[in-house]
Design an enzyme around this catalytic site. Structure first.
Site, PDB file in Angstrom:
ATOM      1  N   GLU A  20       0.753  -6.827   2.289  1.00 56.26           N
ATOM      2  CA  GLU A  20       0.502  -7.100   3.714  1.00 56.26           C
ATOM      3  C   GLU A  20      -0.069  -5.871   4.419  1.00 56.26           C
ATOM      4  O   GLU A  20      -0.956  -5.978   5.260  1.00 56.26           O
ATOM      5  CB  GLU A  20       1.805  -7.522   4.412  1.00 56.26           C
ATOM      6  CG  GLU A  20       2.406  -8.829   3.906  1.00 56.26           C
ATOM      7  CD  GLU A  20       3.371  -8.650   2.739  1.00 56.26           C
ATOM      8  OE1 GLU A  20       3.183  -7.712   1.928  1.00 56.26           O
ATOM      9  OE2 GLU A  20       4.298  -9.452   2.635  1.00 56.26           O
TER      10      GLU A  20
ATOM     11  N   CYS B 135       2.842  -2.376  -0.028  1.00 59.86           N
ATOM     12  CA  CYS B 135       2.885  -3.840  -0.057  1.00 59.86           C
ATOM     13  C   CYS B 135       1.515  -4.443   0.247  1.00 59.86           C
ATOM     14  O   CYS B 135       0.686  -3.834   0.944  1.00 59.86           O
ATOM     15  CB  CYS B 135       3.854  -4.360   0.994  1.00 59.86           C
ATOM     16  SG  CYS B 135       5.572  -3.937   0.703  1.00 59.86           S
TER      17      CYS B 135
ATOM     18  N   GLU C  54       1.277  -0.426  -6.673  1.00 59.49           N
ATOM     19  CA  GLU C  54       2.456   0.390  -7.013  1.00 59.49           C
ATOM     20  C   GLU C  54       2.040   1.751  -7.549  1.00 59.49           C
ATOM     21  O   GLU C  54       0.850   2.040  -7.744  1.00 59.49           O
ATOM     22  CB  GLU C  54       3.333  -0.389  -8.011  1.00 59.49           C
ATOM     23  CG  GLU C  54       3.877  -1.663  -7.377  1.00 59.49           C
ATOM     24  CD  GLU C  54       4.873  -2.402  -8.257  1.00 59.49           C
ATOM     25  OE1 GLU C  54       4.998  -2.087  -9.458  1.00 59.49           O
ATOM     26  OE2 GLU C  54       5.538  -3.309  -7.718  1.00 59.49           O
TER      27      GLU C  54
ATOM     28  N   CYS D 116       8.515  -7.931   3.866  1.00 58.64           N
ATOM     29  CA  CYS D 116       9.626  -6.982   3.972  1.00 58.64           C
ATOM     30  C   CYS D 116       9.683  -6.399   5.384  1.00 58.64           C
ATOM     31  O   CYS D 116       8.746  -6.559   6.178  1.00 58.64           O
ATOM     32  CB  CYS D 116       9.468  -5.866   2.937  1.00 58.64           C
ATOM     33  SG  CYS D 116       8.257  -4.606   3.392  1.00 58.64           S
TER      34      CYS D 116
ATOM     35  N   ASN E   2      -0.432  -5.786  -3.574  1.00 59.32           N
ATOM     36  CA  ASN E   2       0.453  -4.624  -3.679  1.00 59.32           C
ATOM     37  C   ASN E   2      -0.135  -3.623  -4.678  1.00 59.32           C
ATOM     38  O   ASN E   2      -0.778  -4.004  -5.663  1.00 59.32           O
ATOM     39  CB  ASN E   2       1.894  -5.012  -3.988  1.00 59.32           C
ATOM     40  CG  ASN E   2       2.090  -5.922  -5.181  1.00 59.32           C
ATOM     41  OD1 ASN E   2       1.191  -6.645  -5.573  1.00 59.32           O
ATOM     42  ND2 ASN E   2       3.274  -5.886  -5.754  1.00 59.32           N
TER      43      ASN E   2
ATOM     44  N   CYS F 143       6.757  -4.168   6.503  1.00 53.85           N
ATOM     45  CA  CYS F 143       5.534  -4.924   6.798  1.00 53.85           C
ATOM     46  C   CYS F 143       5.665  -5.699   8.109  1.00 53.85           C
ATOM     47  O   CYS F 143       4.700  -5.837   8.859  1.00 53.85           O
ATOM     48  CB  CYS F 143       5.195  -5.865   5.645  1.00 53.85           C
ATOM     49  SG  CYS F 143       4.625  -4.952   4.189  1.00 53.85           S
TER      50      CYS F 143
HETATM   51  N1  THU Z   1       6.023  -6.381  -1.906  1.00 54.25           N
HETATM   52  C1  THU Z   1       4.950  -6.768  -1.153  1.00 54.25           C
HETATM   53  O1  THU Z   1       3.791  -6.568  -1.539  1.00 54.25           O
HETATM   54  N2  THU Z   1       5.207  -7.366   0.042  1.00 54.25           N
HETATM   55  C2  THU Z   1       6.448  -7.592   0.558  1.00 54.25           C
HETATM   56  O2  THU Z   1       6.570  -8.001   1.698  1.00 54.25           O
HETATM   57  C3  THU Z   1       7.616  -7.356  -0.278  1.00 54.25           C
HETATM   58  C4  THU Z   1       7.399  -6.577  -1.517  1.00 54.25           C
HETATM   59  C5  THU Z   1       5.768  -5.703  -3.173  1.00 54.25           C
HETATM   60  C6  THU Z   1       6.177  -4.256  -3.194  1.00 54.25           C
HETATM   61  C7  THU Z   1       6.389  -4.016  -4.671  1.00 54.25           C
HETATM   62  O3  THU Z   1       5.147  -3.699  -5.267  1.00 54.25           O
HETATM   63  C8  THU Z   1       6.845  -5.367  -5.195  1.00 54.25           C
HETATM   64  O4  THU Z   1       6.497  -6.323  -4.214  1.00 54.25           O
HETATM   65  C9  THU Z   1       8.333  -5.460  -5.469  1.00 54.25           C
HETATM   66  O5  THU Z   1       9.071  -5.060  -4.365  1.00 54.25           O
END
Ligand code: THU
Length: 148
Positions: free
Chosen positions: A66, A64, A55, A97, A53, A100
């Site tokens: 994925e 994310c 941010e 999520c 991920n 994704c």
């Molecule tokens: N996140 C992912 O990388 N994958 C997911 O399927 C769910 C959430 C990340 C996004 C964000 O940087 C952190 O997790 C918190 O939501």
């Protein structure tokens, strides 16, 4: 972070794929949520594409793990996938999520999805069970001409 199957051609274990996701998680950039995620997407040709991920101070801009792995794969020429391993910094296994799920479903809902928590538990799903009805190209068919 791209690796092809070993010359022996031995099938890769889920644990090997999770190790690749764990290595990707080391690179996670998540100073806001502090929830670290790594993903390893295995193509049908055996290549593995990693993602973490990423941010952003403007929160919705973050991506994310994925979808970073998916972009990594597509730009490398892979479009057919068999499995994805996801490793987070959370205690319990977390499924991808909704965004994704939709992104991965573009390339087939037969994908096997495994998530591992820091408690050591892992869960495997089929993407079609996580997203029974994805939005897809077929759903964009134009209506028949009415002539009016
Ligand atoms: N996140 C992912 O990388 N994958 C997911 O399927 C769910 C959430 C990340 C996004 C964000 O940087 C952190 O997790 C918190 O939501």
């Amino acid at each position: 972070m791209t690796e092809t199957r070993g010359t022996a051609g031995a099938p890769r274990s889920w644990e090997d794929l999770a190790d690749r996701a764990r290595a990707a998680r080391e690179r996670a950039y998540a100073p806001y949520s502090r929830f670290l995620v790594g993903a390893a997407l295995e193509a049908e040709d055996g290549r593995v594409f990693a993602g973490c991920n990423v941010e952003n101070a403007s929160y919705p801009v973050g991506t994310c793990a994925e979808r970073v792995a998916l972009g990594h794969a597509v730009v490398s020429g892979a479009r057919a996938f068999s499995r994805i391993a996801i490793v987070t910094s959370g205690a319990v296994p977390a499924p991808p999520c909704g965004m994704c799920r939709q992104a991965l479903a573009e390339f087939g809902r037969g994908l096997e999805v495994m998530s591992v928590g820091t408690n050591g538990e892992s869960v495997v799903w089929r993407l079609r069970d996580l997203l029974p009805a994805n939005f897809s190209l077929e759903r964009m068919a134009a209506p028949a001409e009415t002539g009016s």
